[in-house]
Scaffold this motif. Sequence first.
Motif: not given
Length: 318
Positions: A2-3, A27-30, A33-34, A283-284
Amino acid sequence: MAERMRLMAVHAHPDDESSKGAATLAKYVAEGHEVLVVSCTGGERGDVLNPRLQDDPQILRELPEVRRREMAAAAEILGIDHHWLGFVDSGLPEGDPLPPLPEGCFALEPLDITVEALVREVRRFRPHVMTTYDENGGYPHPDHIMCHVVSVAAFRAAGDPEAYPHAGPAWQPLKLYYDRGFSRAKLEAFHEALISAGQESPYAEWIAGWKDRPEGRITTRVQVADYFEQRERALLAHATQVDPDGNFFRISREMQAQVWPTEDFDLTLSYVPLPDDGDEDDLFAGLGTTAEADERATRSGQQLVVDDVRERVPEEAR
């Protein structure tokens, strides 16, 4: 998903991104996220630390270009975007007394130049979250300490439209973390796991050398065991900087996943509060939707909720 949030990790040299927080980036790329890594320097004055490559004449002759290729390979493995800030490696001075740093190096650049360069990239990429090193640089390399100074100053300045007005429209990142890749507790856990498994541990000397060095605070533990293999491949891509038989690889990924499955961070500047229990796993966390985070990042007159910088930052850089 969603985000889609944006994360910027600011590092001193190519290879730092793979040895500090790389599994979190993957992890965040997967998750969609950018993620952008900013390398403040090109690592031009680094040593060749891989014994297998130390006598390679081409590498010794072309080390700056070799390190650029290594960085490109690591970025591809992690799936991240990458930006060179463009400053020159300061080297690690040795001797007693220490020799002066070389003229024109990153650690000696005027702060109005280095901070503006990072502010410009912050305002271009518009991260919601930034990561960097603490006031000791993670370890006291002059480029790591300067990376801290510049990152904290840029975090504070990027949202101020009167600061560096030619560097783009104001954008205020909402959270700044210090990387906590190494801690005495983590080393001791690895040491005990190896000993219990009947294996030789390389960590005893490292632990003994820790002495009375203070432990960095950890507020945020991100579960990233599924990305340890990517992290290892990215680190090995920096072939000149890593001994494949060295301590980084003495404990298996499987054992690491059992003993210490997180990468750890310290939330040190934030426009959103910590959870009531003081612990995060993301982190978000607290940013809400992307639209809400974007709106907050462009809002003027905000007050920091968390302001816990152990200052090595000069007054003129704040």
